[in-house]
Design a protein around this motif. Structure first.
Motif, PDB file in Angstrom:
ATOM      1  N   ILE A 158      13.641   4.706 -26.059  1.00  0.00           N
ATOM      2  CA  ILE A 158      13.979   4.475 -24.659  1.00  0.00           C
ATOM      3  C   ILE A 158      15.317   5.119 -24.336  1.00  0.00           C
ATOM      4  O   ILE A 158      16.306   4.927 -25.046  1.00  0.00           O
ATOM      5  CB  ILE A 158      14.033   2.970 -24.348  1.00  0.00           C
ATOM      6  N   GLY A 159      15.380   5.897 -23.274  1.00  0.00           N
ATOM      7  CA  GLY A 159      16.626   6.527 -22.846  1.00  0.00           C
ATOM      8  C   GLY A 159      16.915   6.210 -21.395  1.00  0.00           C
ATOM      9  O   GLY A 159      16.008   5.953 -20.593  1.00  0.00           O
ATOM     10  N   TYR A 160      18.172   6.185 -21.041  1.00  0.00           N
ATOM     11  CA  TYR A 160      18.563   5.908 -19.659  1.00  0.00           C
ATOM     12  C   TYR A 160      18.084   7.036 -18.746  1.00  0.00           C
ATOM     13  O   TYR A 160      18.178   8.216 -19.078  1.00  0.00           O
ATOM     14  CB  TYR A 160      20.075   5.763 -19.563  1.00  0.00           C
ATOM     15  N   GLY A 161      17.585   6.652 -17.586  1.00  0.00           N
ATOM     16  CA  GLY A 161      17.176   7.638 -16.596  1.00  0.00           C
ATOM     17  C   GLY A 161      15.838   8.292 -16.867  1.00  0.00           C
ATOM     18  O   GLY A 161      15.517   9.302 -16.240  1.00  0.00           O
ATOM     19  N   GLN A 162      15.055   7.754 -17.777  1.00  0.00           N
ATOM     20  CA  GLN A 162      13.745   8.337 -18.038  1.00  0.00           C
ATOM     21  C   GLN A 162      12.868   8.242 -16.799  1.00  0.00           C
ATOM     22  O   GLN A 162      12.842   7.229 -16.115  1.00  0.00           O
ATOM     23  CB  GLN A 162      13.053   7.619 -19.197  1.00  0.00           C
ATOM     24  N   LEU A 163      12.147   9.335 -16.502  1.00  0.00           N
ATOM     25  CA  LEU A 163      11.294   9.375 -15.323  1.00  0.00           C
ATOM     26  C   LEU A 163       9.869   8.921 -15.623  1.00  0.00           C
ATOM     27  O   LEU A 163       9.060   8.766 -14.711  1.00  0.00           O
ATOM     28  CB  LEU A 163      11.274  10.800 -14.747  1.00  0.00           C
TER      29      LEU A 163
ATOM     30  N   ASP B   2       8.398   0.531 -12.763  1.00  0.00           N
ATOM     31  CA  ASP B   2       7.803   0.380 -11.432  1.00  0.00           C
ATOM     32  C   ASP B   2       8.764  -0.252 -10.443  1.00  0.00           C
ATOM     33  O   ASP B   2       8.814   0.140  -9.267  1.00  0.00           O
ATOM     34  CB  ASP B   2       6.527  -0.461 -11.524  1.00  0.00           C
ATOM     35  N   LEU B   3       9.534  -1.245 -10.888  1.00  0.00           N
ATOM     36  CA  LEU B   3      10.468  -1.924  -9.982  1.00  0.00           C
ATOM     37  C   LEU B   3      11.522  -0.961  -9.450  1.00  0.00           C
ATOM     38  O   LEU B   3      11.783  -0.916  -8.240  1.00  0.00           O
ATOM     39  CB  LEU B   3      11.140  -3.092 -10.694  1.00  0.00           C
ATOM     40  N   PHE B   4      12.123  -0.195 -10.330  1.00  0.00           N
ATOM     41  CA  PHE B   4      13.178   0.703  -9.877  1.00  0.00           C
ATOM     42  C   PHE B   4      12.613   1.900  -9.124  1.00  0.00           C
ATOM     43  O   PHE B   4      13.245   2.410  -8.204  1.00  0.00           O
ATOM     44  CB  PHE B   4      14.025   1.164 -11.068  1.00  0.00           C
ATOM     45  N   SER B   5      11.409   2.353  -9.488  1.00  0.00           N
ATOM     46  CA  SER B   5      10.782   3.430  -8.725  1.00  0.00           C
ATOM     47  C   SER B   5      10.411   2.942  -7.332  1.00  0.00           C
ATOM     48  O   SER B   5      10.624   3.636  -6.334  1.00  0.00           O
ATOM     49  CB  SER B   5       9.527   3.941  -9.459  1.00  0.00           C
ATOM     50  N   GLY B   6       9.871   1.729  -7.261  1.00  0.00           N
ATOM     51  CA  GLY B   6       9.481   1.194  -5.966  1.00  0.00           C
ATOM     52  C   GLY B   6      10.650   0.896  -5.065  1.00  0.00           C
ATOM     53  O   GLY B   6      10.534   0.946  -3.833  1.00  0.00           O
ATOM     54  N   ALA B   7      11.814   0.585  -5.650  1.00  0.00           N
ATOM     55  CA  ALA B   7      12.997   0.290  -4.840  1.00  0.00           C
ATOM     56  C   ALA B   7      13.516   1.531  -4.125  1.00  0.00           C
ATOM     57  O   ALA B   7      14.372   1.418  -3.238  1.00  0.00           O
ATOM     58  CB  ALA B   7      14.091  -0.300  -5.721  1.00  0.00           C
ATOM     59  N   GLN B   8      13.021   2.701  -4.486  1.00  0.00           N
ATOM     60  CA  GLN B   8      13.453   3.942  -3.835  1.00  0.00           C
ATOM     61  C   GLN B   8      12.647   4.256  -2.578  1.00  0.00           C
ATOM     62  O   GLN B   8      12.898   5.277  -1.923  1.00  0.00           O
ATOM     63  CB  GLN B   8      13.330   5.106  -4.823  1.00  0.00           C
ATOM     64  N   ARG B   9      11.697   3.418  -2.236  1.00  0.00           N
ATOM     65  CA  ARG B   9      10.882   3.704  -1.064  1.00  0.00           C
ATOM     66  C   ARG B   9      11.738   3.646   0.201  1.00  0.00           C
ATOM     67  O   ARG B   9      12.790   3.005   0.243  1.00  0.00           O
ATOM     68  CB  ARG B   9       9.712   2.723  -0.983  1.00  0.00           C
ATOM     69  N   ASP B  10      11.274   4.291   1.245  1.00  0.00           N
ATOM     70  CA  ASP B  10      12.080   4.501   2.440  1.00  0.00           C
ATOM     71  C   ASP B  10      12.471   3.216   3.149  1.00  0.00           C
ATOM     72  O   ASP B  10      13.535   3.139   3.774  1.00  0.00           O
ATOM     73  CB  ASP B  10      11.321   5.412   3.424  1.00  0.00           C
TER      74      ASP B  10
ATOM     75  N   GLU C 117       0.823  -1.198   0.000  1.00  0.00           N
ATOM     76  CA  GLU C 117       0.000   0.000   0.000  1.00  0.00           C
ATOM     77  C   GLU C 117       0.863   1.256   0.000  1.00  0.00           C
ATOM     78  O   GLU C 117       0.548   2.237  -0.689  1.00  0.00           O
ATOM     79  CB  GLU C 117      -0.934  -0.020   1.218  1.00  0.00           C
ATOM     80  N   ARG C 118       1.975   1.226   0.752  1.00  0.00           N
ATOM     81  CA  ARG C 118       2.880   2.384   0.745  1.00  0.00           C
ATOM     82  C   ARG C 118       3.492   2.566  -0.627  1.00  0.00           C
ATOM     83  O   ARG C 118       3.681   3.685  -1.107  1.00  0.00           O
ATOM     84  CB  ARG C 118       3.979   2.191   1.795  1.00  0.00           C
ATOM     85  N   LEU C 119       3.834   1.438  -1.290  1.00  0.00           N
ATOM     86  CA  LEU C 119       4.431   1.512  -2.618  1.00  0.00           C
ATOM     87  C   LEU C 119       3.461   2.122  -3.611  1.00  0.00           C
ATOM     88  O   LEU C 119       3.826   2.985  -4.407  1.00  0.00           O
ATOM     89  CB  LEU C 119       4.842   0.113  -3.086  1.00  0.00           C
ATOM     90  N   GLU C 120       2.212   1.693  -3.556  1.00  0.00           N
ATOM     91  CA  GLU C 120       1.242   2.239  -4.500  1.00  0.00           C
ATOM     92  C   GLU C 120       0.989   3.710  -4.240  1.00  0.00           C
ATOM     93  O   GLU C 120       0.736   4.486  -5.157  1.00  0.00           O
ATOM     94  CB  GLU C 120      -0.057   1.446  -4.424  1.00  0.00           C
ATOM     95  N   ALA C 121       1.082   4.130  -2.976  1.00  0.00           N
ATOM     96  CA  ALA C 121       0.949   5.555  -2.683  1.00  0.00           C
ATOM     97  C   ALA C 121       2.117   6.331  -3.281  1.00  0.00           C
ATOM     98  O   ALA C 121       1.964   7.464  -3.733  1.00  0.00           O
ATOM     99  CB  ALA C 121       0.898   5.763  -1.173  1.00  0.00           C
ATOM    100  N   LEU C 122       3.302   5.693  -3.280  1.00  0.00           N
ATOM    101  CA  LEU C 122       4.489   6.336  -3.849  1.00  0.00           C
ATOM    102  C   LEU C 122       4.400   6.417  -5.361  1.00  0.00           C
ATOM    103  O   LEU C 122       4.685   7.448  -5.974  1.00  0.00           O
ATOM    104  CB  LEU C 122       5.751   5.547  -3.451  1.00  0.00           C
TER     105      LEU C 122
END
Length: 229
Positions: free
Chosen positions: A148-153, A168-176, A18-23
């Motif tokens: 596709i480019g490296y570091g795309q947000l 999603d995997l790399f974005s989610g890995a940034q969670r606290d 749930e925290r990940l989806e909020a992020l």
């Protein structure tokens, strides 16, 4: 093209999902996908059918192909025969029509990606005959890789399941609550019933050897002691 989403087994609490989806934000404007627990409470293996539109060279010219698959509802398709008495109806966990966007398709299986970040195993794979749309669904349209480019947000609206899942995997890995993570990637191809490691052998010059493990499973390896299976 049909594709299968499978999840199950693992650990972790629902609160981190749930925290990940909020992020990350909801895939469809904020609405939440099923959690791993909700997925596990239904079928572990789900089959989703995507019906692609006729291509221009199929619908025009001398071929004048006609659609042979009709979508009756969100779970049922009818395969139309020249003999109407031989029409076949099939029900699946979900059916997506030609108008379905890449984002809508990914939203159906996004819970698998979120489950991985919480310690669950998940698999998404596509199957179908040549030209049925597997590559388009899983990766994107022809030439998409050039965008596709490296570091795309963000991801392109035409991005398929794989680039969206990676994002999603790399974005989610940034969670606290994630202190450290490792990502392992393999890229293999089965061609003419032979298995190839495309990261080491892009020309398919040496197929991997598949050996039986003592536990009864299979393992792939190259002749020099390398390769992924």
């Amino acid at each position: 093209a049909g594709f299968v989403a499978r999840g199950g087994g693992g650990g972790g609490g629902m609160s981190s999902v749930e925290r990940l989806e909020a992020l990350l934000g909801g895939a469809d404007g904020g609405s939440r996908s099923s959690t791993p627990a909700e997925e596990a409470s239904s079928e572990a293996v789900q089959v989703i059918v995507r019906v692609r539109p006729l291509l221009s060279h199929e619908a025009g010219g001398e071929r004048l192909a006609e659609e042979a698959v009709e979508i009756e509802d969100e779970r049922t398709v009818k395969v139309v025969s020249q003999d109407k008495h031989k029409n076949v109806r099939c029900r699946y966990d979900a059916v997506a029509g030609p108008e379905a966007t890449q984002e809508a398709i990914y939203s159906r299986v996004r819970s698998c990606t979120l489950s991985v970040l919480d310690g669950y195993n998940a698999t998404i794979f596509a199957y179908g005959q040549t030209g049925s749309g597997k590559t388009h669904t899983m990766f994107g349209p022809p030439g998409y890789h050039r965008e596709i480019g490296y570091g795309q947000l963000s991801v392109s609206p035409m991005a398929g399941i794989i680039p969206r899942a990676i994002h999603d995997l790399f974005s989610g890995a940034q969670r606290d609550d994630v202190e450290d993570f490792q990502v392992f990637v393999s890229f293999v191809q089965i061609y003419n019933e032979a298995l190839y490691d495309m990261l080491r052998d892009g020309t398919r010059s040496a197929p991997l050897q598949i050996r039986e493990e003592s536990s009864g499973g299979g393992a792939g390896g190259g002749g020099g002691g390398g390769g992924g299976g």
